[in-house]
Design an enzyme around this catalytic site. Sequence first.
Site, short mmCIF file in Angstrom:
data_model
loop_
_atom_site.label_atom_id
_atom_site.label_comp_id
_atom_site.label_asym_id
_atom_site.label_seq_id
_atom_site.Cartn_x
_atom_site.Cartn_y
_atom_site.Cartn_z
N ALA A 1 -38.55 21.97 25.54
CA ALA A 1 -37.63 20.93 25.99
C ALA A 1 -37.55 20.87 27.51
O ALA A 1 -37.64 19.79 28.10
CB ALA A 1 -36.24 21.16 25.39
N GLU A 2 -37.38 22.01 28.16
CA GLU A 2 -37.25 22.00 29.61
C GLU A 2 -38.55 21.57 30.28
O GLU A 2 -38.52 20.86 31.29
CB GLU A 2 -36.81 23.37 30.16
CG GLU A 2 -36.59 23.30 31.65
CD GLU A 2 -35.51 24.22 32.18
OE1 GLU A 2 -35.31 24.21 33.39
OE2 GLU A 2 -34.87 24.94 31.39
N THR A 3 -39.68 21.96 29.72
CA THR A 3 -40.96 21.52 30.28
C THR A 3 -41.06 20.00 30.24
O THR A 3 -41.37 19.36 31.25
CB THR A 3 -42.13 22.14 29.49
OG1 THR A 3 -42.06 23.57 29.62
CG2 THR A 3 -43.47 21.65 30.01
N SER B 1 -38.43 18.20 32.46
CA SER B 1 -38.74 18.40 33.88
C SER B 1 -39.88 17.50 34.34
O SER B 1 -39.85 16.96 35.45
CB SER B 1 -39.10 19.86 34.15
OG SER B 1 -37.97 20.69 33.96
#
Length: 155
Positions: free
Chosen positions: A74-76, A79
Amino acid sequence: MGEQHSVKFPQGVVDEYAALGVDLPAMFSAGHLGTRMGVQVIEASAERVVGTMPVEGNTQPYGLLHGGASAVLAETLGSVGSMLHGGITKIAVGVDLNCTHHRGVRSGLVTGVATPVHRGRSTATYEIVITDEQDKRVCTARLTCLLRDAEGLKG
């Protein structure tokens, strides 16, 4: 996991970064952590980022996909979307990530799709929906990134 993969970016975005001497597709391999976890960014624009990750190798002791692995995916993806929204003059730095885990997954590949909730001048927020191979929702995440000026950050 070690195979080369080309991310599909909008051509105008690729050209904008190429003019600065930056190979945008090469820049988005998901980093060392993403590489170890098998994260692959498939498609990327400020409007939609898609990526996959294998369940195998990313499980907790019960054999289920680790919640932290879902958070990495999710963060990848969020971002990447935030960075593309910010453009060449900004960098995206995650400041808030929350994940709700809906169901366990024991095998196969999960797919994450990040779409914008808010795209402002100083922050960007993306919702990331992670599904299994049967298109069942595994996790819903929300990431907010601070958009900082890139000036002075290049080495």
